[in-house]
Design an enzyme around this catalytic site. Structure first.
Site, short mmCIF file in Angstrom:
data_model
loop_
_atom_site.label_atom_id
_atom_site.label_comp_id
_atom_site.label_asym_id
_atom_site.label_seq_id
_atom_site.Cartn_x
_atom_site.Cartn_y
_atom_site.Cartn_z
CD GLN A 139 -15.14 5.99 -2.97
OE1 GLN A 139 -15.90 6.88 -2.58
NE2 GLN A 139 -15.61 4.85 -3.48
N GLY A 178 0.84 -1.19 0.00
CA GLY A 178 0.00 0.00 0.00
C GLY A 178 0.87 1.24 0.00
CG ASP A 190 -2.65 -10.71 8.07
OD1 ASP A 190 -3.76 -10.90 8.59
OD2 ASP A 190 -2.40 -10.96 6.89
NE ARG A 232 -14.77 9.37 7.58
CZ ARG A 232 -13.77 9.14 6.75
NH1 ARG A 232 -12.91 8.17 7.02
NH2 ARG A 232 -13.61 9.85 5.68
N GLY A 285 -9.26 11.50 -0.72
CA GLY A 285 -8.04 12.16 -1.15
C GLY A 285 -6.97 12.22 -0.08
CG HIS A 320 -13.52 3.65 6.51
ND1 HIS A 320 -13.47 3.25 5.19
CD2 HIS A 320 -12.91 4.86 6.53
CE1 HIS A 320 -12.88 4.18 4.46
NE2 HIS A 320 -12.51 5.16 5.26
#
Ligand code: SIN
Length: 539
Positions: free
Chosen positions: A52, A18, A218, A288, A54, A350
């Site tokens: 998504q 990533g 993991d 959030r 940014g 999330h």
């Protein structure tokens, strides 16, 4: 006893492809290190490509009138609900502009506005338009594309389909390599004096998540088994809006980026009443945790209960398909036209705000073990991550971690593995049972009784297994992560950020303005340890 049947050497082994892992690998390569990247799946299969919104960053000459790095720091501290490490927040956010500049030099293309400067959007908790994005709502995909291309150009070796099982350590506990299993279950050791975990999060603890299948915690489990500690694990952020496709959604659900609300969409219920009205001064752009909890409360009070949904009315956004192509495609696939009809949405797991305790240079408490990105707990996120701070963290800490490894090697970091590495035996719970009880009792809205039920179900469904397949390594990681989460969540008798206790609905700054630390006992059980010391700001 398993003797690994093959071996490879490097200065630095990076786990994960990533944003944090690839950024670290590229920087390590620039610094002349022999670096090897290992991933249990294929390159680019991680969480980054699904991001998504940014990258939140205040760029010189490309920011709102009056917006500053200090304002970004302030918003991050407020979102983090008192548990951020302010020094870490300042260091990471200050590193943002250089990190984004480096990413653009590596080929990432961000969207431009009509004035030719970078387009910027706003998300929950941000006091300004400071989120730069790519491909409309495909920022993660563009970041991943650019970093993978740079890694290919830079000939960074990537070992696919190899799962990291355990850190190999010297008798003194220093990391000297990584025990992995290949796709056929054959074990091997990658020897290196430095191992960087950049393996992402743990959304698969829950039945419905925005995360892909690989997000099984993991790295957290591996770090705990290696003697590192974790903190803030009770704070799992639920995104307020994934696309609702019917009751009983399982696995990765399509995200509906918060930027949709940033550009004017509002949350409504089936009667058209505004969900966020009167809940928070920022209404639909509240942090959030506030929005996800409000939606959950709203659904709980409705006829369908918490398995139901609300709606995101985005009909005021002109040109939705161009601005949000990914969301638009997901809606169309589900038979919804966001230009004319409200989008059914519900919260889903999330982001792990906590993780392996590490500093902003990626160093953990175990010599030779480093962590960056979602797996790490640097103190940037506190009890609730500010939207679009995670790609930023991966870029900044990924770079810093590579530099820290180079510096530690120059100062003499070295370790030699002696003897053989064994595949570990660890408690493994049944994944379906685990996801079911975590979703029911340890999501948004927890209480002592429900958390105890999770513990009992895990007790009943857990057996000790040798971790000799990818599935067992993942299930063992989910088991440890679930146990760590419920231990910390049961102890924290208050509600703060993403941790909502229905039996303790108030925030309690007198007793709980502190993080909790988790370590593993020799038998592999997560237990709470002494508190982590951080410089905190009461938000
Ligand atoms: C979103 O686009 O809403 C998600 C971005 C993030 O989680 O930071």
């Amino acid at each position: 006893m398993t003797t690994p049947v093959w071996e490879a050497r490097a200065d630095l082994v990076v786990v994960g492809t990533g944003v944090a892992g690839l950024t670290a690998a590229l920087r390590a390569r620039e610094l002349g290190l022999r670096v090897l990247v290992v991933t249990k799946a294929e390159q680019g299969d991680g969480n980054t490509r699904w991001a998504q919104g940014g990258v939140a960053v205040v760029l010189p000459g490309e920011h709102d009138e009056g917006d500053t790095v200090e304002a970004h720091v302030r918003d991050t501290l407020v979102a983090g609900a008192g548990l951020c490490d302010e020094d870490a927040v300042r260091a990471i956010i200050a590193g943002g502009p250089a990190a984004v500049a480096r990413l653009r030099e590596r080929g990432a293309v961000f969207d431009s506005g009509v004035d030719g400067r970078l387009a910027r959007t706003r998300e929950g908790g941000h006091s300004a338009f400071r989120v730069v994005h790519a491909g409309g709502d495909a920022t993660g995909a563009e970041v991943e594309r650019a970093l993978l291309a740079a890694a290919r150009d830079g000939r960074v070796p990537v070992l696919e389909n190899h799962i990291a099982v355990d850190a190999v350590r010297t008798p003194l506990g220093q990391v000297c390599g990584l025990l992995v299993l290949d796709g056929g279950g054959v074990p091997g050791v990658l020897t290196a004096p430095a191992v960087l975990l950049a393996s992402g999060g743990l959304g698969q603890l829950y039945q419905a998540t925005s995360n892909p299948e690989v997000a099984t915690g993991d790295g957290l489990a591996l770090a705990l088994r290696a003697g590192a500690v974790a903190a803030d694990v009770e704070f799992v952020q639920f995104h307020p809006t994934v696309l609702y496709t019917g009751r009983g959604a399982r696995g990765r659900c399509p995200l509906v980026t918060e930027a949709v609300r940033g550009e004017g969409a509002v949350l409504v219920d089936a009667t058209g009443a505004r969900v966020m009205r009167g809940v928070h001064p920022l209404e639909d752009l509240a942090p959030r945790d506030v929005v996800a909890a409000a939606i959950t409360r709203h659904m709980a009070g409705g006829p369908g209960g918490i398995d139901d949904h609300v709606f995101l009315d985005a009909t005021s956004i002109s040109d939705f398909a161009r601005r949000f192509p990914t969301v638009h495609a997901a809606c169309v696939a589900a038979g919804i036209d966001p230009a004319t009809a409200p989008i059914p949405v519900a919260p889903a797991a999330h982001f792990a705000c906590g993780g392996v305790v590490s500093d902003v240079d990626g160093r953990t408490g175990v010599t030779g073990l480093y962590a960056a990105g979602e797996v790490a707990r640097t103190g940037l996120h506190g009890a609730n991550r500010l939207a679009s701070n995670s790609l930023l963290e991966g870029l900044v800490v990924g770079t810093r971690a590579a530099e820290a490894v180079a510096s530690d090697l120059a100062l003499g970091l070295q370790a030699k593995c002696t003897g053989t590495a064994e595949l570990p035996v660890a408690p493994v719970a049944d994944r379906d049972a685990l996801q079911r009880v975590m979703s029911r009792y340890a999501a948004i809205g927890r209480d002592a009784e429900g958390l105890a039920v999770v513990g009992s179900v895990l007790d009943l469904s857990t057996v000790d297994r040798r971790l000799d397949t990818r599935e067992l390594v993942e299930d063992a990681a989910l088991t440890v992560a679930a146990r760590a989460l419920i231990a910390a969540a049961a102890e924290r008798t208050e509600s703060r950020g993403c941790h909502v206790r229905t039996d303790f609905p108030q925030r309690d700054d007198v007793n709980w303005l502190r993080s909790q630390v988790v370590r593993l006992t020799p038998s592999g059980q997560p237990v709470l340890a002494d508190p982590v010391t951080t410089a905190r700001t009461v938000a």
